[in-house]
Design a protein around this motif. Sequence first.
Motif, PDB file in Angstrom:
ATOM      1  N   UNK A 181       0.835  -1.200   0.000  1.00 46.33           N
ATOM      2  CA  UNK A 181       0.000   0.000   0.000  1.00 46.33           C
ATOM      3  C   UNK A 181       0.875   1.257   0.000  1.00 46.33           C
ATOM      4  N   UNK A 183       3.720   1.614  -1.610  1.00 53.46           N
ATOM      5  CA  UNK A 183       4.094   1.856  -3.008  1.00 53.46           C
ATOM      6  C   UNK A 183       2.886   2.341  -3.796  1.00 53.46           C
ATOM      7  N   UNK A 184       1.687   1.850  -3.434  1.00 50.00           N
ATOM      8  CA  UNK A 184       0.482   2.258  -4.153  1.00 50.00           C
ATOM      9  C   UNK A 184       0.094   3.698  -3.833  1.00 50.00           C
ATOM     10  N   UNK A 185       0.778   4.317  -2.874  1.00 43.39           N
ATOM     11  CA  UNK A 185       0.586   5.749  -2.639  1.00 43.39           C
ATOM     12  C   UNK A 185       1.654   6.560  -3.371  1.00 43.39           C
ATOM     13  N   UNK A 186       2.434   5.893  -4.205  1.00 43.48           N
ATOM     14  CA  UNK A 186       3.420   6.610  -5.013  1.00 43.48           C
ATOM     15  C   UNK A 186       4.757   6.806  -4.313  1.00 43.48           C
TER      16      UNK A 186
END
Lengths: 292, 261
Positions: A181, A183-186
């Motif tokens: 998660x 990484x999924x926030x950039x």
Amino acid sequence: MSTVILLLVTGLGLGALYFLVASGLSLIYGLMHVLNFAHGVFLTIGAFLGWEVGRRVSDGTWGGLLLSMLVGVVVGAIVAALTEYLLIRRLYERHIEQVLVTVGLALAGVALMEGIWGTDPIYTAKPAWLTETTEILGARIPNDRFLLIGIAVLVLLGIVLFLRGTRYGLIIRAGVENRHMVTALGIDVRRSFTLVFAIGGAAAGLGGVLASVYYGYVSAHLGSSLLIFAFIVTVIGGLGSLAGAAIASVLVAVLQQFANFYLGGTGDLAVVLALAAVLLIRPSGLMGKAAA
Amino acid sequence: MSEPILAVSGLHARIAGQQVVEDVSFTVPSSGVTALLGRNGVGKTSTIKAVLGLIDRTGDVRLAGDRVDRLPTHRIVQRGVGYVPEDREVFAGLTVAENLRLAERDAEPRRELVERLFPDLVQRKAQRAGTLSGGQQQMVSLARALLNDNRVLLVDEPTKGLAPKIVGEVAEALEAVADTVPILLVEQNLHVVRQLATDVVVLSGGRVVHTGGAAEFLDDDDLVHRLLGVHGDHAESDASEGAPAPEASATTDTTTEEGRA
Ligand SMILES: Nc1ncnc2c1ncn2[C@@H]1O[C@H](COP(=O)(O)OP(=O)(O)OP(=O)(O)O)[C@@H](O)[C@H]1O
Ligand SMILES: [Mg+2]
């Protein structure tokens, strides 16, 4: 009474050493799920290079010791960061390979250091005060215990402040919970992987110098023996939990001291039994995540 | 309006050796809400994760014409993709404020927008996200995606497991932001789909089996029943003026239908 105090303070001092190793192990496992068997190498190389530099500049003085600790921190951090960057980074999610690589590195590291510094322990000098004792409630406590405890507390505070007060700390705390998660926030979580290795390596390198103060020698096997207990501490405390590592370090070391003294040298056995008990009753450790 | 914001073609993905997305192709127009539909386990979540590179995938994924399928997840997101995962995935040990701060990528994150949409979160800034209710966690998860000026949002079942009133609030929030950013929305509640969606993409067994306008699809009771295993929502919603009736929301009928896994 005086014996109890002596055992307690000695346990705290030993616990301080365990914590300096276990804190890094626990953070590394928590964030990256890597069981880092090479962690002992960070400690030993920090101890050796710290000793080499310290004794050349000013052997057996506070200045020399301070310098040794600084070198231990820097060397531990660099070796750990390089280990992550060059080896572990390629092997995330590949657990068997990670174990093989870190175990291999541990064996090679010990062999290399034996090659350079020999197989016998090398006795080290320390500032006079550290060889003396202080009387507390009738117990004569060797002063080096206080140094160990004080520095471990500072390291704990430093890591907590870093984790709570900085953006990298925030990323690391979030990553311990749910790396994907993050990484999924950039966020490039891998950068914090290297950082966590560096922090763990720094603490271990510092621990190496302090271990040489405590034991009075440096040896290529300094890291391996502390690593075993640090792993036990990490599991008892809960993999990934810094607070758990701190509490378990003290519990394990104090238990070990008391069992050694009162139960005829059964300290190591007591620690293993404590580990078994925790694994049976609370498999995730004292402070671990339930599902970890 | 012409170029789609997201174009997926020939997307394949596997999880644990099992093919869960097979040759999936679809586009998300540069405005409006595209609903990604299908029964449980057909690969909706996997499709979104594959687009983001959260699972191993092959195929062509373009964001506003640029290929992104070789990029790691964080770089895709940095290009302006907001993600609201199934089951929220808030960081339970972090506070609400920390969850939001972590998500801020832009120099000027849109804190006022988020505070206006979810005033509840302002009061709960210091509360650990793990202790929030499911609805409040969903607000945090949505807020994380809305803080940044994204080019597209991937929103996976935002109303799952929420009370009807909260479902309405979430749908309203999405409706409000859909004016400014295109959304790819996985949603089981067909009332919400009807309220929000302009287009639909329907999956079955990891493949696309239908694409088209949302209203036409939802009005075709036979098609809805065949592809989703439920009856369309229009009869009930006409009768009850669109108020979400729980018994009318999509719950997959597993007994009838050509079960593909
Ligand atoms: N971690 C996993 N390990 C093994 N199989 C998985 C895993 N995650 C998903 N799958 C399988 O992949 C297929 C697609 O799952 P996916 O979650 O994408 O479906 P979905 O359409 O989102 O379902 P739902 O409507 O229930 O959310 C399912 O058959 C599921 O069992
Ligand atoms: Mg899903």
